[in-house]
Write a protein that holds these residues in place. Structure first.
Motif, PDB file in Angstrom:
ATOM      1  N   ASP A 242       0.836  -1.211   0.000  1.00 13.01           N
ATOM      2  CA  ASP A 242       0.000   0.000   0.000  1.00 13.01           C
ATOM      3  C   ASP A 242       0.869   1.259   0.000  1.00 13.01           C
ATOM      4  O   ASP A 242       0.618   2.202  -0.746  1.00 13.01           O
ATOM      5  N   PHE A 243       1.897   1.260   0.835  1.00 11.22           N
ATOM      6  CA  PHE A 243       2.791   2.428   0.874  1.00 11.22           C
ATOM      7  C   PHE A 243       3.438   2.655  -0.496  1.00 11.22           C
ATOM      8  O   PHE A 243       3.507   3.784  -0.983  1.00 11.22           O
ATOM      9  N   ALA A 244       3.892   1.578  -1.110  1.00 15.11           N
ATOM     10  CA  ALA A 244       4.549   1.716  -2.417  1.00 15.11           C
ATOM     11  C   ALA A 244       3.563   2.232  -3.470  1.00 15.11           C
ATOM     12  O   ALA A 244       3.913   3.065  -4.315  1.00 15.11           O
ATOM     13  N   ASN A 245       2.330   1.746  -3.419  1.00 16.05           N
ATOM     14  CA  ASN A 245       1.310   2.227  -4.364  1.00 16.05           C
ATOM     15  C   ASN A 245       1.008   3.702  -4.159  1.00 16.05           C
ATOM     16  O   ASN A 245       0.850   4.454  -5.116  1.00 16.05           O
ATOM     17  N   ILE A 246       0.905   4.106  -2.898  1.00 19.94           N
ATOM     18  CA  ILE A 246       0.625   5.513  -2.608  1.00 19.94           C
ATOM     19  C   ILE A 246       1.741   6.384  -3.168  1.00 19.94           C
ATOM     20  O   ILE A 246       1.498   7.370  -3.872  1.00 19.94           O
ATOM     21  N   GLU A 247       2.972   5.996  -2.900  1.00 20.00           N
ATOM     22  CA  GLU A 247       4.114   6.765  -3.402  1.00 20.00           C
ATOM     23  C   GLU A 247       4.044   6.878  -4.924  1.00 20.00           C
ATOM     24  O   GLU A 247       4.217   7.960  -5.501  1.00 20.00           O
ATOM     25  N   ALA A 248       3.747   5.768  -5.595  1.00 18.95           N
ATOM     26  CA  ALA A 248       3.735   5.756  -7.063  1.00 18.95           C
ATOM     27  C   ALA A 248       2.573   6.576  -7.625  1.00 18.95           C
ATOM     28  O   ALA A 248       2.732   7.285  -8.629  1.00 18.95           O
ATOM     29  N   ILE A 249       1.419   6.485  -7.006  1.00 19.99           N
ATOM     30  CA  ILE A 249       0.240   7.155  -7.578  1.00 19.99           C
ATOM     31  C   ILE A 249       0.238   8.645  -7.257  1.00 19.99           C
ATOM     32  O   ILE A 249      -0.124   9.472  -8.095  1.00 19.99           O
ATOM     33  N   ILE A 250       0.696   9.003  -6.071  1.00 17.69           N
ATOM     34  CA  ILE A 250       0.876  10.431  -5.771  1.00 17.69           C
ATOM     35  C   ILE A 250       1.808  11.034  -6.821  1.00 17.69           C
ATOM     36  O   ILE A 250       1.543  12.089  -7.410  1.00 17.69           O
TER      37      ILE A 250
END
Ligand code: TRP
Ligand code: ZN
Length: 878
Positions: free
Chosen positions: A293-301
């Motif tokens: 989830d953290f990695a997805n947030i970083e990528a999508i932000i």
């Protein structure tokens, strides 16, 4: 809902509009059932348009209250209005302004396109064609104007009023109402318009750009969830720095706001200065979010922020050019994540995603070029092909030109096209201009669908120290394209010597081989390497330089050697993954097959697990055998999901048994006593430990270890992984029942976390999954109207539970088809997306094929189907 008419849009039919809109002034008087929208639009007839050209504006389900032209109310016979179109046949002069009043009911908007309410918050989603659900407009990306937006709402229920651009004015009104005015100085198309109004919590920060402007940053979330937005804020600031450093691009407004909403059709949206996010990609802390989830947030932000230049400053001429902004922006977010984390691990993760999402699309009935030439419903083209393959195409341009020339091309792109609505031809031209190269053959990557296949055979002449590669390429036929042209494929290779080091060699064709990359441009190509001191092992498609399938005659020994010693970690992983995959394919077809392959694989994985020279995150990836869906895709036809599952279970058991002791030791060593950090290195150790938990649990055959990890978990990554091992490996165990109950109790009031609980139960293998999924749709936390809930439970069941969805009796298909039909009534876009889970139905064994086909036919026959769903179902059956 737009009912299907069968109309097809074609790229070659593009022509500019007769009228331009210079200024768009919007006033919103917000109300759940009776929102009043007043749009004042300043038009100008374009020079080359006919003097008597009628004005035809797009609408979608609109209720028109009034129209005036230059202040005069139009008489009813001076225009024609339907919910979907406003036509004014005669206009007074070259320039005129139109005032259109419409009335909307955001509370009744369940399609989540246009203006809608999510948990009491007004928000909008306009891409691709949602703005026409707000007012009549030239709702296409090449019509760009300056927006001024006034929002009026009751102060108590909507203290926060946001739109694009900079805030200019706000104040109180009568009866407890208030207003705010926003102005966006940058020209933009309607799909980038956004409005948010509601009672939201927020966190703020600021960012000083390289040239010294100060930007106020805000992230708005549901009240009480502010603390969970700090990671997203950190990711945003890192994205802003990165785009300045890597692409020289600065932010261009005084404020940048992000709003998280809980009802959202996709991941997030790059509206100018006001990104709107699915809250799943904003909210995170160690207690509620996994490392993924953290990695997805970083990528999508990062992705949405990067759109400010690639998408917003330079937008698309028409929706056929969608990959111009999406493929390029995905490439940029991939590079960002690679710089923030481990480059090799990130690249392997990208390859896995591409293969599991894009390859099946390219190899099935929904295949389309990265830049399609026709569509019935544009919403259905936000695909893995446009996004992920589109990113691979940009990556190949960089591989072919080199990083430095690529950057000069990007600089030229921004310089030449800032403010434009551009095309793929414009994009390719800048790279031709900076490099002096002809990219016309390369351009086929945009125009031709299908995954190219490359086969490589080699002969080594010991006496001369000469290696000859014979390389052949082909592209399989895809819908509407039976004959394919020869592609330009950059194939990175290495010649690996016995000590693992790359061997030096001279090549016969310097023009087609430089920097370790062969430029394939012919159907058949031979390339000779001379001056070799030994027979090398061939490392092919290093770094996954091209999105192709590959066949090469290589010995098992060479492949095993490469899977331990290739200096390119991506190729090393590919060698290993290929061996695991081939073994699973064989044993799924012939379960009794006797070979020592499983033992050899177990040995290699055992060595990789404890190899301290390798990052834990890499080891975790290497230790994860191809998924059942991966194996199914590689088999490609006459698929029997039960055989695949049996093969995979057997292999995992063999690996687990062979390494039982060392895996358990390592599992314990990796226990983290430090406080939680979401960084890549810590996440990598947790990932490795969680893979080992699964193996150790398989070897022990009892749920104790996983139940212990579940109980003692200090973060969601450990807890969710333990729950998954329990549910998938020991679905009936008492420990599993109590862990599931505990999870439900703990996170009952946190829908995003409960989604993990839905997901894990939706992936319990076998026939039992269906009744569980059915029962869970009646759970109080489930809602058929919320896309995240629907995707977590029903979407996960269909896309990630091979044996559950593909039950031999067809009950999985029948249930899933019923849910698609149910969801479609509220939200056609989400229903159409779900339906793509049927796309590989022709690859199944005959009996399942027939059962799946029956359900597709049943959906297609539902009267009054939406364009979204009809388009997918028709193409899937074609
Ligand atoms: N442009 C968005 C992105 O990729 C995608 C998107 C968000 C979208 N919401 C949508 C596309 C709704 C279609 C419909 O960043
Ligand atoms: Zn995007």
């Amino acid at each position: 809902m737009t009912i299907d008419t069968g109309k097809v849009y074609r790229l070659e039919d593009y022509r500019p509009t007769d009228y331009a809109i210079h200024a768009t002034n919007l006033v919103f008087r917000l109300d759940p059932a009776h929102t009043r929208v007043t749009a004042k639009l300043d038009f100008e007839r374009r020079e080359d348009a006919a003097l008597d050209a009628p004005l035809v504006l797009d609408g979608d389900g609109l209720k028109l209250l009034s129209v005036t032209v230059d202040g005069a109310q139009l008489s009813p016979d001076a225009f024609e209005a339907t919910p979907d179109r406003l036509t004014i046949p005669r206009l007074p002069r070259e320039r005129f302004s139109l005032v259109i009043e419409t009335e909307l009911a955001p509370e009744a908007n369940s399609a989540l396109m246009g203006l809608y309410l999510s948990n009491g918050v007004y928000c909008t989603q306009c891409e691709a064609e949602g703005f026409r659900r707000i007012t009549y407009f030239l709702d296409r990306p090449d019509v760009m104007s300056v927006y001024t937006v006034r929002i009026e709402a009751p102060k108590a229920s909507a203290p926060i009023l946001l739109s694009n651009g900079n805030p200019v004015e706000s104040g109180d009104m009568a009866d407890g109402w208030h207003y705010a005015v926003w102005h966006d100085p940058h020209l933009k198309p309607s799909y980038l318009f956004a409005l948010v109004a509601g009672d939201l919590g927020r966190i703020t920060d600021s960012f000083t750009t390289r040239s010294g402007s100060i930007v106020q940053l805000g992230i708005y979330v549901e009240k009480g969830k502010e603390a969970r937005a700090t990671y997203a804020m950190d990711a945003l600031k890192r994205s802003m720095v990165w785009d300045e450093e890597v692409f020289g691009l600065e932010y261009d407004l005084d404020v940048f706001n992000i709003v998280a909403v809980s009802d959202f059709n996709m991941g997030a949206m790059e509206n100018k200065g006001l990104n709107i996010f699915n809250d799943k990609y904003v909210l995170a802390d160690e207690e509620s979010a996994t490392d993924a989830d953290f990695a997805n947030i970083e990528a999508i932000i990062a992705h949405e922020y990067f759109h400010n230049w690639t998408g917003n400053r330079i937008t698309c001429r028409d929706w056929f050019q969608l990959c111009l902004k999406e493929g390029l922006t995905v490439f940029r977010d991939h590079e960002f994540s690679a710089d923030m984390r481990s480059r090799a691990v990130k690249r392997i993760a990208e390859v896995r995603t591409l293969k599991s999402l894009q390859f099946p699309e390219d190899q099935g009935p929904l295949a389309h070029p990265v830049r399609p030439r026709r569509y019935r419903e544009i919403n259905n083209f936000y695909t893995a092909t446009v996004y992920e393959k589109g990113s691979e195409v940009v990556r190949m341009i960089r591989t072919i030109l080199g990083a430095e020339t690529f950057r000069r091309g990007m600089d030229l792109y921004f310089e030449r096209h800032d403010g434009d609505a551009a095309t793929i031809e414009d994009f390719l031209k800048v790279f031709e201009d900076v490099s002096g190269r002809d990219l016309s053959q390369f351009a086929l990557w945009y125009h031709q669908a299908g995954t190219p296949h490359v086969s490589v055979s080699s002969t080594y002449d010991e006496a001369r120290g000469e290696l000859t590669l014979d390389i052949e390429q082909s592209v399989p036929p895809t819908p509407l394209e039976s004959r394919k042209r020869v592609m330009h494929i950059p194939l990175a290779i290495g010649l690996v010597g016995k000590d693992g080091r790359d061997l030096e060699a001279a090549s016969s064709e310097t023009s087609s081989f430089a920097d370790g990359v062969i430029q394939l441009k012919k159907r058949r190509q031979a390339i000779r390497f001379t001056g070799l001191s030994e027979r090398p092992a061939l490392s092919l498609n290093r770094g996954f330089s091209a999105p192709i399938t590959l066949a090469s005659e290589q010995t098992i020994d060479d492949r095993l050697f490469l899977s331990r010693h290739d200096s390119d970690l991506v190729a090393r992983w590919q060698a290993l993954n290929g061996l695991l995959s081939d073994h699973l394919i064989e044993t799924s077809k012939a379960p009794a097959l006797q070979s020592n392959m499983a033992g050899r694989l177990a040995e290699v994985l055992g060595a990789i697990a404890v190899d301290d020279a390798l990052e834990p995150a890499y080891r975790a990836l290497a230790l994860t055998p191809p998924s059942e869906a991966d194996v199914a895709r590689e088999i490609g036809s006459n698929i029997d999901p039960d055989g695949i599952r049996a093969a995979r279970d057997t292999l995992v058991d063999t690996i687990a048994a062979a390494n039982r002791e060392s895996f358990e030791v390592l599992y314990r060593e990796l226990e983290d006593s430090d406080s939680f950090l979401p960084d890549a290195a810590s996440a990598g150790r947790r990932a490795l430990r969680n893979v080992l938990l699964d193996y150790a649990s398989a070897a022990q055959g009892v749920p104790g270890l996983a139940a212990g990890q579940y109980r003692n978990a200090t973060n969601m990554t450990e807890r969710a992984a333990a729950l998954a091992v329990l549910a998938r490996r020991f679905p009936m165990a008492e420990e599993t029942v109590s862990a599931l109950a505990d999870f439900e109790r703990r996170y009952g009031d946190n829908p995003l976390v409960l989604d993990k609980w839905f997901q894990v139960q939706a992936t319990i293998p076998g026939d039992a999954a269906l009744s569980r999924v059915e029962a869970l749709t009646r759970h109080r936390a489930f809602s058929i109207g919320n896309p995240n809930r629907v995707r977590s439970l029903i979407g996960t069941f269909a896309s990630s539970n091979q044996t559950g969805f593909h039950r031999a009796d067809g009950a999985g298909y029948r249930y899933f088809a019923d849910r698609i039909i149910e969801v479609e009534k509220r939200n056609p876009q989400v229903a159409a997306r779900l339906a793509t889970a049927f796309r590989s139905w022709r690859s199944l064994e005959p009996s399942r094929q027939e059962l799946a086909r029956k359900e597709l036919v049943r959906i297609a026959a539902v009267p009054g189907l939406s364009t979204d769903l009809k388009d997918i179902v028709d193409r899937t059956l074609a």
